[in-house]
Design an enzyme around this catalytic site. Structure first.
Site, short mmCIF file in Angstrom:
data_model
loop_
_atom_site.label_atom_id
_atom_site.label_comp_id
_atom_site.label_asym_id
_atom_site.label_seq_id
_atom_site.Cartn_x
_atom_site.Cartn_y
_atom_site.Cartn_z
N ASP A 1 6.49 3.21 -0.74
CA ASP A 1 5.50 4.27 -0.73
C ASP A 1 5.25 4.76 -2.16
O ASP A 1 6.19 4.94 -2.95
CB ASP A 1 6.02 5.42 0.16
CG ASP A 1 5.07 6.59 0.21
OD1 ASP A 1 3.95 6.43 0.70
OD2 ASP A 1 5.46 7.68 -0.26
N GLU B 1 2.95 -0.17 -2.56
CA GLU B 1 1.74 0.63 -2.51
C GLU B 1 1.42 1.00 -3.96
O GLU B 1 2.12 1.80 -4.57
CB GLU B 1 1.95 1.90 -1.68
CG GLU B 1 0.68 2.72 -1.53
CD GLU B 1 0.88 3.98 -0.69
OE1 GLU B 1 0.06 4.22 0.21
OE2 GLU B 1 1.85 4.72 -0.95
#
Length: 679
Positions: A338, A374
């Site tokens: 993330d 990401e």
């Protein structure tokens, strides 16, 4: 040895609590603390007199406590200066979780008494032991009979994003399995996943996490889990009894069923949030080391109140130790990171040679796992798609936006659409990276589901209690004339066709496809495009067939995924073409590609420049000419008849959306659709 306190010198490594022949060794980083204390709790939860750590080396406090056993509950208290301007937030009143604890006594719930300082910057006087979970001494071992890791060919890999609770909460299984790790691997759950023919389960966060203060005050909960308090302890709310054991059983069950499993991890921030919110772990032990700061202020590149200083050796060690633990002991096969740009920052700026990224890629264990990044955060230069080292796959939002616009019918999209189909080589450059580094997706957990993408034009997030201001405003969606659910059969057919076009494009594109769990069930979040705080039927997948139309839609979608996944596995050229102008493949024979217009003639410069064009097709041929395919993409809704490529008078249709049919050596496109045939 101190007989009175029943301690011995112990060892600074490994960090955390380790059972020894004589007791338990504790080792904790708290560089700037003047004293660290171990707080033991009896079976009734009563705190015993604190034991001062007796050794400190290189910022690590350590000692062995004799006579302690597996299952001992404990916490930490740190003594030191409270000077927020210097990022020192020591407060002995705050009980702290061991960052390396493998298990916690309860789920962490925010309470104002957890704060280290008041809003005025003074030490908070309340003792927080009553509202902080206790760390538990656990000797966690890998299952010696664990199924071997599934070796997935990169060209066959397809990610399926799965939320443990959302996937299993409504499954037709025993009540005590609903919403749990074990529910995921129930017979009906496994059967469904295998039917899709995907290779890789991407679990949404399973680190122990906390609901944010503002959500708790709104009587909402953090559902997605992107707010961790521990990088080692699994989330307890997904377990029947023992989260550690049951998480391992879930991984083993998924492997046994033939799946690779990667875990979505949040190493960029923690649930301690802003500086006056909570001090339950890192902040109270070593705030100046764990969190990014400058001139006495946090650097909030995550939008979550803090960001982990991944340029600091303390954090690098913590993250790498955590990753190895989840691979070697808990059994996962890789990670999705993330807000990964934070992991690649040095002092402030992103650098693909940042120490943490290099530490991961040189590690003999971690470098062999599936690593998905990401590639953005909200800090300066926070958009870095295509810039990570080749060991990382990267989520490609450029693909998402272009494909959505093409199928919405926007003008002038064909050239960019073609670029996305061929692996976004403007970002993932030839000669440097395979197209497989591009993780292509239409939908992700943050945003519309695929059903909502074709059903809503505006976000409908009132349930989030933020006056519909949260979530993306521009979703590049299309509702086909009615906002939300409708009984109109014609609109239902258009919406289903659009979903099939999306999925067919995704699975026929060069790169690594990502599918959002629930899309294959026509799952709707009722137009909510930011459902992170909805732990209810908005996000839980519905397994019941409510109508004949829904049954038909689900079958068509699942058949599309399964059929095209079979093709991708059988013909790697559909995922990774090896062209002669790509130095990455100079040691292999080159495959061939030709772009064709609606007359099945080579695309001209004028064709490419025509901004009213809604048709594009291509032929792919393997180097040995054993496999030759014709792929067609048409985003308009007017009848179009296309001749077969001139040298072919017979084509085997491998997949076609409802509007496509072959008649008399022509492809008849009744309306928008996708076709793939074997030449």
């Amino acid at each position: 040895m101190n007989q009175v306190q029943q301690t011995a010198n112990g060892s600074p490594f490994p960090l955390g609590a380790t059972v020894t022949d004589n007791g338990v060794n504790f080792a904790v980083v708290a560089k700037d603390a003047s004293q660290l204390y171990l707080c033991l709790f009896d079976q009734n939860g009563n705190e015993q007199a604190p034991l001062p750590f007796i050794n400190k080396r290189r910022g690590i406090w350590y000692m062995e406590v004799l006579g302690l056993k597996e299952g001992q509950h404990y916490g930490l208290r740190a003594k030191g200066e409270c000077k927020p301007e210097q990022q020192w937030l020591y407060n002995e009143n705050k009980l702290l979780i061991d960052p390396y604890a493998k298990d916690l006594s309860a789920k962490l719930v925010w309470h104002e008494d957890q704060a280290a300082i008041t809003k005025e910057g003074q030490p908070h006087p309340a003792d927080s032991a009553y509202c902080v979970p206790k760390s538990i001494v656990r000797s966690v071992k890998a299952n010696p009979n664990r199924p071997t890791r599934i070796k997935v060919a990169p060209s066959s890999r397809a990610l399926y994003e799965l939320h443990v609770k959302g996937f299993s909460q409504n499954l037709p299984i025993d009540e005590d399995l609903k919403g749990t790790y074990l529910g995921v691997i129930s017979a009906v759950g496994i059967e469904h996943l295998k039917r899709l023919n995907i290779t890789t389960i991407q679990l949404m966060p399973c680190f122990s996490f906390m609901t944010e203060r503002h959500l708790q005050q709104l009587e909402l909960t953090n559902y997605w889990g992107y707010n961790p308090i521990s990088f080692f302890a699994p989330e307890p709310s997904y377990a029947k009894q023992d989260a550690l054991v049951e998480f391992q059983q879930m991984i083993d069950g998924l492997r046994e069923a033939g799946f690779e499993v990667i875990l979505d991890v949040v190493y960029n921030h923690t649930a301690e949030s802003e500086i006056d919110h909570s001090s339950v772990c890192y902040r109270g032990l070593d705030n100046a080391q764990y969190y990014r700061h400058q001139e006495g202020q946090y650097l909030n590149y995550t939008g979550c109140g803090n960001c982990v200083d991944t340029y600091n050796p303390v954090s690098i060690r913590l993250i790498c130790d955590s990753m190895r633990y989840w691979v070697e002991v808990m059994g996962v096969d890789g990670f999705r990171f993330d807000l990964g740009v934070d992991l690649g920052r040095t002092d402030h700026d992103f650098n693909p040679k940042a120490p943490l990224l290099q530490a991961i890629l040189q590690d003999p264990v971690l470098s062999e796992t599936c690593l998905v990044m990401e590639p953005w955060d909200i800090g300066p230069n926070g958009y870095q798609v295509g810039q990570f080292p080749p060991g990382f796959l990267e989520c490609n939002d450029q693909y998402r936006d272009t494909v959505r616009r093409f199928w919405r019918g926007d003008k002038g999209l064909v050239p960019e659409f073609a670029t996305r189909l061929l692996g976004s080589r403007d970002y993932f450059h030839k000669g440097q990276k395979s197209a497989l580094h591009s993780v292509n997706y239409i939908t992700y957990h943050d945003g519309y589901t695929m059903k909502d993408l074709v059903s809503y034009h505006q976000r409908h997030n009132l349930a989030n209690m933020e006056d519909n201001r949260d979530g993306h405003g521009d979703n590049i969606s299309q509702n086909f004339g009615v906002e939300g659910e409708t009984d109109d059969k014609a609109i239902q057919a258009q919406r289903l066709n659009q979903q099939l076009c999306f999925l067919a494009t995704l699975l026929l594109s060069q790169g690594t496809p990502h599918i959002l769990g629930g899309d294959e069930l026509s799952h709707t979040q009722q137009g909510n495009n930011n459902a992170y705080c909805q732990d209810n039927d908005i996000t839980w997948q519905n397994w019941q067939h409510r109508s004949a139309e829904e049954t038909h839609a689900r079958t068509a979608i699942q058949d599309t995924i399964a059929t095209l996944m079979t093709l991708r596995k059988a013909y790697p050229i559909l995922a990774e073409i090896r062209l002669e102008d790509d130095a990455l493949y100079q040691h292999t024979q080159a495959d061939k590609i030709h772009w064709l217009n609606e007359q099945s003639e080579p695309m001209t410069i004028e064709n490419w420049a025509d901004d009213k064009r809604h048709y594009i097709s291509l032929t792919l041929a393997s180097a040995d000419l054993a496999s030759r395919f014709w792929l067609v993409f048409y985003s308009a809704d007017t009848l179009l008849n296309v001749p077969f490529p001139s040298e072919n008078q017979a084509i085997e249709a491998l997949y076609q959306t409802p509007g496509m049919s072959t008649i008399n050596n022509e492809l008849q496109c009744a309306y928008r659709g996708v076709f793939v045939g074997k030449l």
